[in-house]
Design a protein around this motif. Structure first.
Motif, PDB file in Angstrom:
ATOM      1  N   TRP A  58       1.874  57.275  22.717  1.00  0.00           N
ATOM      2  CA  TRP A  58       1.152  57.956  22.474  1.00  0.00           C
ATOM      3  C   TRP A  58      -0.423  58.384  21.396  1.00  0.00           C
ATOM      4  O   TRP A  58      -1.228  58.047  20.736  1.00  0.00           O
ATOM      5  CB  TRP A  58       0.484  59.577  23.268  1.00  0.00           C
ATOM      6  CG  TRP A  58       0.410  60.488  23.388  1.00  0.00           C
ATOM      7  CD1 TRP A  58       2.291  60.706  23.254  1.00  0.00           C
ATOM      8  CD2 TRP A  58      -0.067  61.302  22.909  1.00  0.00           C
ATOM      9  NE1 TRP A  58       1.680  62.136  23.336  1.00  0.00           N
ATOM     10  CE2 TRP A  58       0.527  62.342  22.661  1.00  0.00           C
ATOM     11  CE3 TRP A  58      -1.620  61.187  22.153  1.00  0.00           C
ATOM     12  CZ2 TRP A  58      -0.155  63.364  22.038  1.00  0.00           C
ATOM     13  CZ3 TRP A  58      -2.168  62.566  22.064  1.00  0.00           C
ATOM     14  CH2 TRP A  58      -0.988  63.826  22.096  1.00  0.00           C
ATOM     15  N   LEU A  59       1.045  58.664  19.899  1.00  0.00           N
ATOM     16  CA  LEU A  59       0.458  59.187  19.093  1.00  0.00           C
ATOM     17  C   LEU A  59       0.948  57.970  18.232  1.00  0.00           C
ATOM     18  O   LEU A  59       0.157  57.638  16.880  1.00  0.00           O
ATOM     19  CB  LEU A  59       1.075  60.218  18.415  1.00  0.00           C
ATOM     20  CG  LEU A  59       0.685  61.598  19.246  1.00  0.00           C
ATOM     21  CD1 LEU A  59       1.266  63.132  19.464  1.00  0.00           C
ATOM     22  CD2 LEU A  59      -0.634  62.254  18.609  1.00  0.00           C
ATOM     23  N   CYS A  60       1.836  57.449  17.958  1.00  0.00           N
ATOM     24  CA  CYS A  60       2.853  56.195  17.053  1.00  0.00           C
ATOM     25  C   CYS A  60       2.048  55.225  17.266  1.00  0.00           C
ATOM     26  O   CYS A  60       2.126  53.970  16.820  1.00  0.00           O
ATOM     27  CB  CYS A  60       4.263  56.733  16.584  1.00  0.00           C
ATOM     28  SG  CYS A  60       5.163  55.819  15.714  1.00  0.00           S
ATOM     29  N   GLY A  61       3.265  54.475  18.617  1.00  0.00           N
ATOM     30  CA  GLY A  61       3.060  53.218  19.151  1.00  0.00           C
ATOM     31  C   GLY A  61       4.594  52.507  19.009  1.00  0.00           C
ATOM     32  O   GLY A  61       4.478  51.381  18.852  1.00  0.00           O
ATOM     33  N   ASP A  62       5.187  52.973  18.694  1.00  0.00           N
ATOM     34  CA  ASP A  62       6.466  53.102  18.147  1.00  0.00           C
ATOM     35  C   ASP A  62       6.573  52.629  16.920  1.00  0.00           C
ATOM     36  O   ASP A  62       5.942  51.686  16.271  1.00  0.00           O
ATOM     37  CB  ASP A  62       7.397  52.050  19.521  1.00  0.00           C
ATOM     38  CG  ASP A  62       8.670  51.697  19.401  1.00  0.00           C
ATOM     39  OD1 ASP A  62       9.888  51.998  18.182  1.00  0.00           O
ATOM     40  OD2 ASP A  62       9.149  52.052  19.960  1.00  0.00           O
ATOM     41  N   HIS A  63       8.216  52.151  15.700  1.00  0.00           N
ATOM     42  CA  HIS A  63       8.117  52.202  14.743  1.00  0.00           C
ATOM     43  C   HIS A  63       7.907  50.369  14.777  1.00  0.00           C
ATOM     44  O   HIS A  63       7.096  49.912  13.468  1.00  0.00           O
ATOM     45  CB  HIS A  63       9.479  51.941  14.367  1.00  0.00           C
ATOM     46  CG  HIS A  63       9.991  51.716  14.632  1.00  0.00           C
ATOM     47  ND1 HIS A  63      10.947  51.036  13.581  1.00  0.00           N
ATOM     48  CD2 HIS A  63      10.761  51.778  15.788  1.00  0.00           C
ATOM     49  CE1 HIS A  63      11.763  50.488  14.166  1.00  0.00           C
ATOM     50  NE2 HIS A  63      12.200  50.643  14.968  1.00  0.00           N
ATOM     51  N   ILE A  64       7.210  49.821  15.204  1.00  0.00           N
ATOM     52  CA  ILE A  64       7.405  48.565  15.494  1.00  0.00           C
ATOM     53  C   ILE A  64       5.607  47.888  15.113  1.00  0.00           C
ATOM     54  O   ILE A  64       5.124  47.924  13.872  1.00  0.00           O
ATOM     55  CB  ILE A  64       7.677  47.505  16.308  1.00  0.00           C
ATOM     56  CG1 ILE A  64       7.303  45.801  15.999  1.00  0.00           C
ATOM     57  CG2 ILE A  64       6.843  48.107  17.751  1.00  0.00           C
ATOM     58  CD1 ILE A  64       7.549  45.250  17.073  1.00  0.00           C
ATOM     59  N   ASN A  65       5.523  49.778  15.457  1.00  0.00           N
ATOM     60  CA  ASN A  65       3.875  49.600  14.868  1.00  0.00           C
ATOM     61  C   ASN A  65       2.973  50.459  14.253  1.00  0.00           C
ATOM     62  O   ASN A  65       2.850  49.735  13.082  1.00  0.00           O
ATOM     63  CB  ASN A  65       3.484  50.227  16.712  1.00  0.00           C
ATOM     64  CG  ASN A  65       1.676  49.842  16.096  1.00  0.00           C
ATOM     65  OD1 ASN A  65       0.778  49.147  16.456  1.00  0.00           O
ATOM     66  ND2 ASN A  65       0.523  51.487  17.009  1.00  0.00           N
ATOM     67  N   GLU A  66       3.551  51.627  14.205  1.00  0.00           N
ATOM     68  CA  GLU A  66       3.322  52.217  13.172  1.00  0.00           C
ATOM     69  C   GLU A  66       3.939  51.888  11.083  1.00  0.00           C
ATOM     70  O   GLU A  66       2.994  52.680  10.402  1.00  0.00           O
ATOM     71  CB  GLU A  66       4.426  53.480  12.843  1.00  0.00           C
ATOM     72  CG  GLU A  66       3.377  54.510  12.310  1.00  0.00           C
ATOM     73  CD  GLU A  66       2.925  54.902  10.645  1.00  0.00           C
ATOM     74  OE1 GLU A  66       2.166  55.264  10.516  1.00  0.00           O
ATOM     75  OE2 GLU A  66       4.088  54.361  10.429  1.00  0.00           O
ATOM     76  N   GLN A  67       5.348  51.390  11.223  1.00  0.00           N
ATOM     77  CA  GLN A  67       5.355  50.251   9.799  1.00  0.00           C
ATOM     78  C   GLN A  67       4.884  49.243   9.699  1.00  0.00           C
ATOM     79  O   GLN A  67       4.996  48.400   9.251  1.00  0.00           O
ATOM     80  CB  GLN A  67       6.969  51.044   9.698  1.00  0.00           C
ATOM     81  CG  GLN A  67       7.135  53.062   9.274  1.00  0.00           C
ATOM     82  CD  GLN A  67       8.527  52.588   8.667  1.00  0.00           C
ATOM     83  OE1 GLN A  67       9.592  52.760   9.644  1.00  0.00           O
ATOM     84  NE2 GLN A  67       8.751  53.517   8.021  1.00  0.00           N
ATOM     85  N   HIS A  68       6.577  48.613  11.082  1.00  0.00           N
ATOM     86  CA  HIS A  68       6.236  47.212  10.719  1.00  0.00           C
ATOM     87  C   HIS A  68       5.391  45.979  11.066  1.00  0.00           C
ATOM     88  O   HIS A  68       4.721  45.667  10.685  1.00  0.00           O
ATOM     89  CB  HIS A  68       7.582  46.324  11.763  1.00  0.00           C
ATOM     90  CG  HIS A  68       8.185  45.164  12.138  1.00  0.00           C
ATOM     91  ND1 HIS A  68       8.075  44.567  10.400  1.00  0.00           N
ATOM     92  CD2 HIS A  68       8.401  44.377  12.815  1.00  0.00           C
ATOM     93  CE1 HIS A  68       8.937  43.267  10.493  1.00  0.00           C
ATOM     94  NE2 HIS A  68       8.365  42.687  12.409  1.00  0.00           N
TER      95      HIS A  68
END
Length: 438
Positions: free
Chosen positions: A238-248
């Motif tokens: 709910w905050l990040c969206g998983d690292h596929i979303n936050e970085q990738h």
């Protein structure tokens, strides 16, 4: 928002994806010369917010940071101190940091006060708050720099798209921190030449963010669950969206940029192999996704957070008449170099994106509308996450129409987020074949 067809959703907006350069006079308040003070507000005082605010204050215009807010006072104070130190280290006027005590706001609603005091807002809270803050900024008539990604779920993406349309109507400049769009390695011919057919039709794209991972913030005595998750925000969707979303998202965005399109479907797998403690919340530590575009071409995507393994953060393209083996490089089939960009002396793209934004604002020009592409590249990442979490093939239209809202029912430190720890202290983790993503 009613169901949006993919055809209407795209509408050739990929033409806006490269750091948009169309020039009209601003309908909103114009700063007609560099002698006019441009007041900046900062929403979100973590490391990226501190860096972005410092870069905004490092532009050539007459700028002042006049208001700041964060959910936590200690983060705000640390940010203020760090910005002051950066200004001193770079011999910049200390007066550019002009945030009085009564212009420092703490809590979930502090952004409302910041927006009352500024002309331009820097939005750098965790991504789950981005749709709320961007919508409020546009409603208040503010120019925006905001970090990526722009949402964590489909309802958030739709909200950003609606606000992006309003920002265009108001002629508000919006720059998104997908800084490769402002990096010479990409903009000095590499992307444009591929779009113009230098290596033929792009048949396969390869995009990677394989690294060792990021910080973890341990639980502290006395924290509510909401505060803990806010402090350790990277590990909760709910905050990040998983690292596929936050970085990738950076690499996925480049893939879309080169193709001038967005995928129509995705399939893939992922899980938790090395990063699987209680402190790692609910997200995966690896994702492998195959995206398909309308023309049948594929984008092969990998991202992982595995310590001690090889690092690979790049984009590669294969065309019918050649290849792009790395950013800034183009080769024919016979091995002839069509482009070999030397990036050693290129300007810092993190600074460039602020330089061009504030130059446009000072001149009263409307030049940047990055939110559409930012939202759609965010949706690309979410589409991939939906595929890896569910283990199913997921279509773009179905994913975009999803009503699965990850946000908590109430933003309050005493309220519970939707995902809570189980009796053993671990959080429920998505299980392919079982997890619902709609």
């Amino acid at each position: 928002m009613p169901h949006t067809s993919r055809r209407n959703f795209l509408k050739k907006t990929t033409a806006l994806a490269g750091g948009l350069a169309f020039s009209t006079q601003l309908a909103a308040k114009a700063h007609s010369s560099v002698d006019d003070v441009i007041r900046i507000g900062l929403i979100g005082c973590g490391g990226r917010g501190t860096g972005a605010a410092t870069q905004a204050l490092s532009t050539e215009q007459n700028v002042r940071l006049v208001a700041m807010c964060d959910a936590f006072r200690d983060r705000l104070d640390a940010s203020h101190k760090n910005i002051a130190g950066q200004l001193a280290d770079n011999d910049l006027d200390a007066g550019r940091l002009s945030v009085s005590e009564d212009h420092k706001f703490v809590g979930f609603d502090g952004y409302k006060k910041v927006l009352e005091l500024c002309d331009v807002v820097v939005i750098a809270t965790p991504p789950g708050f981005r749709p709320i803050h961007f919508e409020a900024a546009v409603n208040a008539g503010k120019h925006v720099f905001m970090e990526k990604p722009l949402a964590v779920d489909a309802p958030g993406v739709r909200r950003v798209l609606k606000a992006a349309k309003a920002a265009k109507e108001k002629q508000l400049n919006v720059v998104v921190g997908l800084q490769r769009h402002y990096e010479k390695l990409y903009t000095d011919g590499w992307v444009e030449m591929m779009q113009n057919g230098a290596i033929g039709d792009i048949t396969t794209s390869y995009v990677y963010w394989n690294s060792g991972g990021v910080w973890v913030r341990p639980r502290e005595a006395g924290q509510t669950e909401m505060e803990y998750q806010m402090r350790n925000w990277y590990y909760f969707n709910w905050l990040c969206g998983d690292h596929i979303n936050e970085q990738h998202i950076h690499n996925l965005d480049v893939g879309n940029w080169v193709k001038q399109a967005y995928p129509v479907k995705a399939a893939g797998f992922g899980g938790r192999h090395m990063r699987n403690g209680k402190e790692h919340g609910e997200i995966f530590d690896h994702h492998a996704v195959e995206y398909t575009y309308a023309d049948g071409s594929r984008m092969i995507s990998q991202c992982k957070h595995w310590k001690g393994t090889s690092r690979k953060v790049t984009e590669i393209f294969q065309g019918t008449n050649g290849s792009a083996p790395a950013p800034g490089k183009l080769m024919t089939k016979s091995g002839y170099a069509l482009l070999d960009h030397n990036a050693r002396k290129d300007p810092n793209p993190y600074q460039t994106e602020h330089d061009v934004l504030f130059a446009a604002i000072a001149k009263g020009e409307y030049k940047f509308a990055d939110a559409d592409n930012g939202a759609k590249s965010t949706m690309t990442a979410i589409l991939g996450r939906m595929a890896t979490y569910s283990g199913q093939d997921v279509n773009w239209d179905d994913a975009l129409a999803s009503n699965l809202d990850l946000s908590p029912a109430k933003y309050d430190f005493k309220a519970d987020p939707k995902v809570m720890p189980m009796a053993d202290g671990f959080y429920p983790v998505p299980v392919p074949g079982e997890t619902e993503v709609w």
